[in-house]
Every structure is written in C-alpha cells, then in structure tokens.
Motif scaffolding. Sequence first.
Motif, PDB file in Angstrom:
ATOM      1  N   ARG A 162      -3.295   7.687   5.062  1.00 41.00           N
ATOM      2  CA  ARG A 162      -3.809   7.436   3.715  1.00 41.00           C
ATOM      3  C   ARG A 162      -3.521   6.077   3.078  1.00 41.00           C
ATOM      4  O   ARG A 162      -4.363   5.743   2.177  1.00 41.00           O
ATOM      5  CB  ARG A 162      -3.449   8.734   2.786  1.00 41.00           C
ATOM      6  CG  ARG A 162      -4.187  10.082   3.357  1.00 41.00           C
ATOM      7  CD  ARG A 162      -3.347  11.423   2.704  1.00 41.00           C
ATOM      8  NE  ARG A 162      -3.476  11.324   1.435  1.00 41.00           N
ATOM      9  CZ  ARG A 162      -2.982  12.258   0.649  1.00 41.00           C
ATOM     10  NH1 ARG A 162      -2.313  13.183   1.185  1.00 41.00           N
ATOM     11  NH2 ARG A 162      -3.190  12.284  -0.745  1.00 41.00           N
ATOM     12  N   ALA A 199      -5.266   7.458  -0.699  1.00 41.11           N
ATOM     13  CA  ALA A 199      -3.997   6.835  -1.163  1.00 41.11           C
ATOM     14  C   ALA A 199      -3.692   7.042  -2.692  1.00 41.11           C
ATOM     15  O   ALA A 199      -2.596   7.485  -3.149  1.00 41.11           O
ATOM     16  CB  ALA A 199      -3.670   5.350  -0.954  1.00 41.11           C
ATOM     17  N   GLU A 200      -4.655   7.120  -3.562  1.00 39.71           N
ATOM     18  CA  GLU A 200      -4.442   7.240  -4.681  1.00 39.71           C
ATOM     19  C   GLU A 200      -4.688   8.729  -5.259  1.00 39.71           C
ATOM     20  O   GLU A 200      -5.443   9.425  -5.069  1.00 39.71           O
ATOM     21  CB  GLU A 200      -5.638   6.541  -5.682  1.00 39.71           C
ATOM     22  CG  GLU A 200      -5.732   4.893  -5.020  1.00 39.71           C
ATOM     23  CD  GLU A 200      -4.294   4.313  -5.238  1.00 39.71           C
ATOM     24  OE1 GLU A 200      -3.400   4.678  -6.170  1.00 39.71           O
ATOM     25  OE2 GLU A 200      -4.127   3.381  -4.452  1.00 39.71           O
ATOM     26  N   ILE A 201      -4.090   9.057  -6.524  1.00 39.71           N
ATOM     27  CA  ILE A 201      -4.147  10.359  -7.025  1.00 39.71           C
ATOM     28  C   ILE A 201      -5.766  10.478  -7.563  1.00 39.71           C
ATOM     29  O   ILE A 201      -5.896   9.204  -8.445  1.00 39.71           O
ATOM     30  CB  ILE A 201      -3.318  10.447  -8.214  1.00 39.71           C
ATOM     31  CG1 ILE A 201      -1.798  10.512  -7.832  1.00 39.71           C
ATOM     32  CG2 ILE A 201      -3.673  11.586  -9.090  1.00 39.71           C
ATOM     33  CD1 ILE A 201      -0.803  10.056  -8.970  1.00 39.71           C
ATOM     34  N   LYS A 202      -6.502  11.322  -7.517  1.00 44.55           N
ATOM     35  CA  LYS A 202      -7.838  11.617  -7.821  1.00 44.55           C
ATOM     36  C   LYS A 202      -8.048  12.896  -8.558  1.00 44.55           C
ATOM     37  O   LYS A 202      -7.420  13.901  -7.823  1.00 44.55           O
ATOM     38  CB  LYS A 202      -8.559  11.457  -6.677  1.00 44.55           C
ATOM     39  CG  LYS A 202     -10.195  11.266  -7.227  1.00 44.55           C
ATOM     40  CD  LYS A 202     -10.952  10.708  -6.016  1.00 44.55           C
ATOM     41  CE  LYS A 202     -12.251  10.464  -6.396  1.00 44.55           C
ATOM     42  NZ  LYS A 202     -13.253  10.388  -5.001  1.00 44.55           N
ATOM     43  N   GLU A 251      -9.627   8.112 -10.282  1.00 47.15           N
ATOM     44  CA  GLU A 251      -8.143   7.883  -9.772  1.00 47.15           C
ATOM     45  C   GLU A 251      -7.407   7.339 -11.121  1.00 47.15           C
ATOM     46  O   GLU A 251      -7.668   6.725 -12.085  1.00 47.15           O
ATOM     47  CB  GLU A 251      -8.359   6.539  -9.030  1.00 47.15           C
ATOM     48  CG  GLU A 251      -8.931   6.740  -7.417  1.00 47.15           C
ATOM     49  CD  GLU A 251      -9.014   5.717  -6.327  1.00 47.15           C
ATOM     50  OE1 GLU A 251      -8.587   4.619  -6.941  1.00 47.15           O
ATOM     51  OE2 GLU A 251      -9.351   6.145  -5.412  1.00 47.15           O
ATOM     52  N   THR A 257      -3.167   6.236 -11.761  1.00 43.53           N
ATOM     53  CA  THR A 257      -1.617   6.066 -11.046  1.00 43.53           C
ATOM     54  C   THR A 257      -0.901   7.127 -11.581  1.00 43.53           C
ATOM     55  O   THR A 257      -1.169   7.926 -12.490  1.00 43.53           O
ATOM     56  CB  THR A 257      -1.221   4.689 -11.718  1.00 43.53           C
ATOM     57  OG1 THR A 257      -1.100   4.791 -13.414  1.00 43.53           O
ATOM     58  CG2 THR A 257      -1.959   3.482 -11.694  1.00 43.53           C
ATOM     59  N   TYR A 286      -1.416  16.066  -3.199  1.00 42.74           N
ATOM     60  CA  TYR A 286      -0.777  14.909  -4.048  1.00 42.74           C
ATOM     61  C   TYR A 286       0.601  15.321  -4.495  1.00 42.74           C
ATOM     62  O   TYR A 286       1.112  14.672  -5.408  1.00 42.74           O
ATOM     63  CB  TYR A 286      -1.744  15.073  -5.143  1.00 42.74           C
ATOM     64  CG  TYR A 286      -3.142  14.523  -5.088  1.00 42.74           C
ATOM     65  CD1 TYR A 286      -3.603  13.235  -4.668  1.00 42.74           C
ATOM     66  CD2 TYR A 286      -4.296  15.513  -4.969  1.00 42.74           C
ATOM     67  CE1 TYR A 286      -5.028  12.760  -4.380  1.00 42.74           C
ATOM     68  CE2 TYR A 286      -5.556  15.241  -4.733  1.00 42.74           C
ATOM     69  CZ  TYR A 286      -5.910  13.828  -4.392  1.00 42.74           C
ATOM     70  OH  TYR A 286      -6.944  13.837  -3.995  1.00 42.74           O
ATOM     71  N   GLN A 310       2.951  12.156  -5.189  1.00 46.01           N
ATOM     72  CA  GLN A 310       2.673  11.523  -6.412  1.00 46.01           C
ATOM     73  C   GLN A 310       2.868  12.343  -7.788  1.00 46.01           C
ATOM     74  O   GLN A 310       3.277  11.915  -8.852  1.00 46.01           O
ATOM     75  CB  GLN A 310       1.165  11.117  -6.377  1.00 46.01           C
ATOM     76  CG  GLN A 310       0.837  10.177  -5.211  1.00 46.01           C
ATOM     77  CD  GLN A 310       0.110  10.944  -4.099  1.00 46.01           C
ATOM     78  OE1 GLN A 310       0.398  11.939  -3.786  1.00 46.01           O
ATOM     79  NE2 GLN A 310      -1.084  10.267  -3.606  1.00 46.01           N
TER      80      GLN A 310
END
Length: 301
Positions: free
Chosen positions: A21, A33-36, A84, A86, A113, A116
Amino acid sequence: MSDMNILNKCMLCPRKCGADRLSGEKGFCRAGAEIKIARADLHMWEEPPISGSKGSGTVFFSGCNLQCCFCQNHEISAEGKGFELTAKELADTFLMLQDKGAHNINLVTAAPYVPQIIEALDIAGDRLNIPIVYNSGGYESLETLEMLRGKVDIFLPDLKYYSDKLSADYSGANDYFGRATRALIKMHELVGQPEFDENSIMKRGVIVRHLVLPGCRHDSAKIVGWLADNFAPQELLISLMSQYTPMYKAKDIKALSRRTSTFEYEYVCRLVENCGFDGFFQQRSSAEDKYVPEFFDKKYY
Ligand code: SF4
C-alpha cells in the motif's frame, strides 16, 4: 506510535492480501496508503446505549475487506467513495465530533486503517476522553485486534453467517464464521463485560450484531446457538437487526430479492430471548433503506 511499515505488505485482516500500500498498490479492501473516509458526523441510528441522546461520533472509513452483495454502504465499501485525511486531520476530526457532543467515536469498517487510527488516537491523546467504538463486519485478524488493546473500549462486530457457503456466496469469504467467532472471543477478552454510565450510555463491552436475512433463519439459529454455547448472557449484548432490504447486487439474486419476513425475524428474536441474552430488537417499521447516510468525496467539514 504505530509502525506504518505494516502497510508495505498488508496483512492487517484475514485476507492477508499482501498489498504494498505504501507504493500505491490497493488491497482487496481497496485501501491505499492514505486514510480515506466518506463521512464524519453525529449518528442517531446505532443501538440506544451507543447513540444516546446526542449521537455517536461516527467516522465511515472507505473500503472493506468483505464484499457483501447487499451492502447498503456499497458506495464506500466497494466503489471507493471518500476523501483522504492525514493522521493529524483524523485526530482533529475525532476532537470535532467530541466538541459537537458525541457520546463516543464510532470507527466504521476501520480494519484497513488500524495503524493510522492508532497514530491519530495518539495525536489526540488525553484531549479525547469519550469511549472509542470499533464497528466491524466481524472479519478481523487477531493480531490487528491485539494492536487495539487499551485503545478501543467498545466492540460492535457483526456475526453475519454460520454457513461457509452463505458467507462465500454473499460476502466473498469462505472462512467467515471461523474468523469472526475467533475475533469475537478476542474482542471480549480485550474489553470485558458491558458497562454503562449513569445515563445508560455504554462505556465498555461488546455488542454483537446479526442481520436476519431472508430464507436464512436456520443459519441465524445456529449463530444464536453458538453464542449461547460460548458466552454467558451477561458477557455481551446481542443486537438483532431486521432492516434487510434488497439493495446493490442482491436485487438480482432471487433468494435475497425480498425483505426478511416478520415470521423469520420473530423466530430468531424468540431464540435470543430463550437463551437469556439481553439486547436490542428492531422495530419492523425501521426496516427501510432511508437510514443510509450521505457520503462525500471531498472534505465537507
Ligand atoms: S486490510 Fe486490505 S490491504 Fe490489508 S490484508 Fe486486508 S484486504 Fe488486504
């Protein structure tokens, strides 16, 4: 802090699909890769000790490790709608919901997730002082749940199917029951018996959800039997849901193309009551699709 290198070869859920990812690959669950997320708001349609009078601070994560053919949230679970954030923005989102009066932070379909989310919870630190709810389809790995020890106060998992054939046909997971039941035992070990505050708002514990599907009451009966064999009535709560509505791909599947009947739902309700479990039964009038919230593809708050 959580180690994001886990996302290099993701094994966070029982799919263990190994997606890289961090290099832009998407997993089976469609998480990158990112929080969504697709929505963060107060939500009144959870069980009474979760929604209370002011609402549950619900964060809907995008993607899912199950692909249920009747998913009412398919826009986000299967089609990837969302925006997305952070980890810092997710922490701010939690604090915003707390400021709006949320009784808890309710993480919906959060398994992809977890690292994160732990980072966001660490950023929020002591400023966030309401219970954290982990709201899950039940298809969870024990290692990922262990990461949540001391972070999550309430688990709200589904236990959807007993039959591996049903779970394979309807949710694309032929090992669902074994995975979900081991996960449920782990969740109970992590948070213990239900506890409530003076206003009957839940502080700790597990609520198991089961949606009675049309034509599946005998499968539901086996689930209730398993719960009775493995938990004492005071150890968890059961939320028996009746709101099944043919949506998404289920409209084209004959066996799923009707609502659950009152007879089917009440048959399972009687079994739950006979086993001595406490919990929640749904009004049949709420069995409509009007409770599907609006989802967003841009940050709107
Ligand atoms: S969480 Fe998603 S990416 Fe990770 S193993 Fe499961 S399906 Fe694959």
